[in-house]
Design a protein around this motif. Structure first.
Motif, PDB file in Angstrom:
ATOM      1  N   ILE A  20       0.844  -1.203   0.000  1.00  0.00           N
ATOM      2  CA  ILE A  20       0.000   0.000   0.000  1.00  0.00           C
ATOM      3  C   ILE A  20       0.875   1.246   0.000  1.00  0.00           C
ATOM      4  N   ALA A  21       1.925   1.232   0.808  1.00  0.00           N
ATOM      5  CA  ALA A  21       2.829   2.381   0.879  1.00  0.00           C
ATOM      6  C   ALA A  21       3.486   2.643  -0.470  1.00  0.00           C
ATOM      7  N   GLU A  22       3.821   1.579  -1.192  1.00  0.00           N
ATOM      8  CA  GLU A  22       4.466   1.734  -2.495  1.00  0.00           C
ATOM      9  C   GLU A  22       3.502   2.247  -3.558  1.00  0.00           C
ATOM     10  N   ARG A  23       2.218   1.892  -3.442  1.00  0.00           N
ATOM     11  CA  ARG A  23       1.264   2.177  -4.513  1.00  0.00           C
ATOM     12  C   ARG A  23       0.331   3.346  -4.210  1.00  0.00           C
ATOM     13  N   GLN A  24       0.274   3.798  -2.963  1.00  0.00           N
ATOM     14  CA  GLN A  24      -0.725   4.794  -2.569  1.00  0.00           C
ATOM     15  C   GLN A  24      -0.666   6.046  -3.457  1.00  0.00           C
ATOM     16  N   ALA A  26      -3.667   5.239  -5.140  1.00  0.00           N
ATOM     17  CA  ALA A  26      -4.473   4.330  -5.965  1.00  0.00           C
ATOM     18  C   ALA A  26      -3.977   2.907  -5.744  1.00  0.00           C
ATOM     19  N   VAL A  27      -4.772   2.108  -5.069  1.00  0.00           N
ATOM     20  CA  VAL A  27      -4.337   0.774  -4.670  1.00  0.00           C
ATOM     21  C   VAL A  27      -5.193  -0.283  -5.353  1.00  0.00           C
ATOM     22  N   SER A  28      -4.541  -1.169  -6.094  1.00  0.00           N
ATOM     23  CA  SER A  28      -5.237  -2.285  -6.732  1.00  0.00           C
ATOM     24  C   SER A  28      -5.077  -3.517  -5.857  1.00  0.00           C
ATOM     25  N   GLN A  29      -6.195  -3.967  -5.293  1.00  0.00           N
ATOM     26  CA  GLN A  29      -6.130  -5.138  -4.427  1.00  0.00           C
ATOM     27  C   GLN A  29      -5.710  -6.376  -5.208  1.00  0.00           C
ATOM     28  N   GLY A  30      -6.088  -6.438  -6.480  1.00  0.00           N
ATOM     29  CA  GLY A  30      -5.704  -7.577  -7.304  1.00  0.00           C
ATOM     30  C   GLY A  30      -4.203  -7.644  -7.503  1.00  0.00           C
ATOM     31  N   GLU A  31      -3.582  -6.492  -7.753  1.00  0.00           N
ATOM     32  CA  GLU A  31      -2.129  -6.459  -7.942  1.00  0.00           C
ATOM     33  C   GLU A  31      -1.405  -6.830  -6.650  1.00  0.00           C
ATOM     34  N   ILE A  32      -1.924  -6.335  -5.521  1.00  0.00           N
ATOM     35  CA  ILE A  32      -1.313  -6.679  -4.235  1.00  0.00           C
ATOM     36  C   ILE A  32      -1.452  -8.173  -3.970  1.00  0.00           C
ATOM     37  N   ALA A  33      -2.625  -8.714  -4.272  1.00  0.00           N
ATOM     38  CA  ALA A  33      -2.854 -10.149  -4.062  1.00  0.00           C
ATOM     39  C   ALA A  33      -1.857 -10.973  -4.862  1.00  0.00           C
ATOM     40  N   GLU A  45      -9.705  -8.149   3.320  1.00  0.00           N
ATOM     41  CA  GLU A  45      -9.874  -8.341   4.762  1.00  0.00           C
ATOM     42  C   GLU A  45      -8.700  -7.736   5.536  1.00  0.00           C
ATOM     43  N   TYR A  46      -7.496  -7.928   5.018  1.00  0.00           N
ATOM     44  CA  TYR A  46      -6.324  -7.356   5.689  1.00  0.00           C
ATOM     45  C   TYR A  46      -6.396  -5.834   5.693  1.00  0.00           C
ATOM     46  N   ILE A  47      -6.802  -5.251   4.566  1.00  0.00           N
ATOM     47  CA  ILE A  47      -6.889  -3.794   4.483  1.00  0.00           C
ATOM     48  C   ILE A  47      -7.934  -3.275   5.463  1.00  0.00           C
ATOM     49  N   ARG A  48      -9.045  -4.004   5.586  1.00  0.00           N
ATOM     50  CA  ARG A  48     -10.081  -3.593   6.533  1.00  0.00           C
ATOM     51  C   ARG A  48      -9.517  -3.572   7.958  1.00  0.00           C
ATOM     52  N   VAL A  56      -3.943   2.415   8.229  1.00  0.00           N
ATOM     53  CA  VAL A  56      -4.265   2.823   6.861  1.00  0.00           C
ATOM     54  C   VAL A  56      -5.535   3.669   6.899  1.00  0.00           C
ATOM     55  N   GLU A  57      -5.560   4.689   6.057  1.00  0.00           N
ATOM     56  CA  GLU A  57      -6.734   5.552   5.951  1.00  0.00           C
ATOM     57  C   GLU A  57      -7.361   5.379   4.568  1.00  0.00           C
ATOM     58  N   LYS A  58      -8.681   5.178   4.543  1.00  0.00           N
ATOM     59  CA  LYS A  58      -9.383   5.041   3.273  1.00  0.00           C
ATOM     60  C   LYS A  58      -9.816   6.415   2.795  1.00  0.00           C
ATOM     61  N   GLU A  59      -9.422   6.766   1.553  1.00  0.00           N
ATOM     62  CA  GLU A  59      -9.732   8.090   1.017  1.00  0.00           C
ATOM     63  C   GLU A  59     -10.852   8.051  -0.010  1.00  0.00           C
ATOM     64  N   GLY A  60     -11.248   6.872  -0.408  1.00  0.00           N
ATOM     65  CA  GLY A  60     -12.288   6.733  -1.417  1.00  0.00           C
ATOM     66  C   GLY A  60     -12.228   5.339  -1.999  1.00  0.00           C
ATOM     67  N   ARG A  61     -12.963   5.116  -3.050  1.00  0.00           N
ATOM     68  CA  ARG A  61     -12.984   3.795  -3.663  1.00  0.00           C
ATOM     69  C   ARG A  61     -11.595   3.438  -4.205  1.00  0.00           C
ATOM     70  N   SER A  62     -11.045   2.346  -3.678  1.00  0.00           N
ATOM     71  CA  SER A  62      -9.721   1.854  -4.082  1.00  0.00           C
ATOM     72  C   SER A  62      -8.617   2.884  -3.866  1.00  0.00           C
ATOM     73  N   ARG A  63      -8.839   3.789  -2.920  1.00  0.00           N
ATOM     74  CA  ARG A  63      -7.809   4.792  -2.608  1.00  0.00           C
ATOM     75  C   ARG A  63      -7.500   4.720  -1.112  1.00  0.00           C
ATOM     76  N   TYR A  64      -6.261   4.385  -0.821  1.00  0.00           N
ATOM     77  CA  TYR A  64      -5.838   4.217   0.568  1.00  0.00           C
ATOM     78  C   TYR A  64      -4.496   4.920   0.769  1.00  0.00           C
ATOM     79  N   ARG A  65      -4.252   5.298   2.008  1.00  0.00           N
ATOM     80  CA  ARG A  65      -2.977   5.931   2.331  1.00  0.00           C
ATOM     81  C   ARG A  65      -2.530   5.461   3.714  1.00  0.00           C
ATOM     82  N   VAL A  66      -1.235   5.156   3.827  1.00  0.00           N
ATOM     83  CA  VAL A  66      -0.685   4.729   5.114  1.00  0.00           C
ATOM     84  C   VAL A  66      -0.648   5.926   6.058  1.00  0.00           C
TER      85      VAL A  66
END
Length: 259
Positions: A20-24, A26-33, A45-48, A56-66
């Motif tokens: 997440i830190a590397e991609r924030q 815009a985070v693709s859960q599929g790419e992380i998986a 589930e881990y992100i939740r 982690v803070e959720k900023e919007g749909r598929s947008r997260y920031r550490v």
């Protein structure tokens, strides 16, 4: 044991937070998986959980920031991993490795030996009377090389220092502009003499002192000092900066004098 090494779930949590830190943001859960080797549902589930733990803070749909707390946790965990790795490489593997020492007496394979440094060389003598010991892996006669492993303790070693004596470049007089008596004095007082530059080598020879090493003076001087030797480096002014940079990087004590 470090949590992320002892617990698979903690390790996955750490890796996902790094991703997440590397991609924030815009985070693709599929790419992380795919990167971590788990399912997209597991990443979700881990992100939740990371959000619930304020890492982690959720900023919007598929947008997260550490969060700052998450950054702090990453630093602390990475430090724990680094310390464990240092323990493995510095303590465990070093103790398992084999190194060559100079035998002071006849030694038989399996003997416990005391380890010390003399004249810049690693020495081993029979017995365990010193602060650093090991076990011989080979037979050896006095004056020959012996393999040693299973190291324990730390060798007593007082670091040496380096005296850098400058010699003018040839355009400024070269070896002819040097006080040969001063060069001879410093060379005689040293346990190791190195030189950098043709003018410096000539200045040494004119003073009756042939340098042990006429190149790579900085590296050799630094290693000699680290092994407890007092070193004189006769150096052409054009090379002084390069030599002192090497000594400074090696955290070796030195002084620079005019020749």
């Amino acid at each position: 044991m470090v949590d992320v090494l002892d617990n698979k779930r903690a390790a996955t949590r750490f890796r996902i937070l790094v991703q997440i830190a590397e991609r924030q943001p815009a985070v693709s859960q599929g790419e992380i998986a795919e990167e971590v080797g788990v399912t997209s549902q597991a990443v979700s589930e881990y992100i939740r959980e990371l959000v619930d733990d304020d890492l982690v803070e959720k900023e919007g749909r598929s947008r997260y920031r550490v969060t700052p707390e998450g950054v702090d946790w990453l630093f602390r965990t990475a430090d724990d991993i680094r310390r464990f790795a240092d323990h493995v490489t510095g303590d465990v593997l070093d103790a398992m490795s084999e190194a060559a020492y100079l035998a002071t007496d006849d030694i038989a394979e399996g003997d416990t030996v005391t380890l010390f440094v003399e004249d810049g060389l690693l020495h081993a003598k029979p017995g365990n009377e010193g602060p650093a010991t090991g076990v011989a892996t080979t037979d050896a006669e006095a004056g020959t090389d012996v393999g040693v492993t299973s190291f324990e303790g730390v060798m007593d070693l007082e670091p040496g220092s380096v005296t850098v004596l400058q010699v003018p470049a040839v355009r400024s007089g070269g070896s002819r502009a040097v006080d040969s008596d001063l060069v001879a004095e410093h060379c005689e007082a040293a346990e190791l003499v190195v030189a950098a530059g043709v003018e410096a080598v000539v200045a040494c020879r004119q003073a009756g002192a042939d340098p042990a090493v006429p190149f790579a003076a900085g590296e050799t001087a630094a290693e000699g000092a680290e092994r407890g030797l007092e070193v004189t480096a006769i150096v052409t002014t054009d090379e002084v900066g390069r030599v002192t940079d090497t000594l400074r990087d090696a955290d070796v004590s030195y002084e620079v004098l005019e020749g």
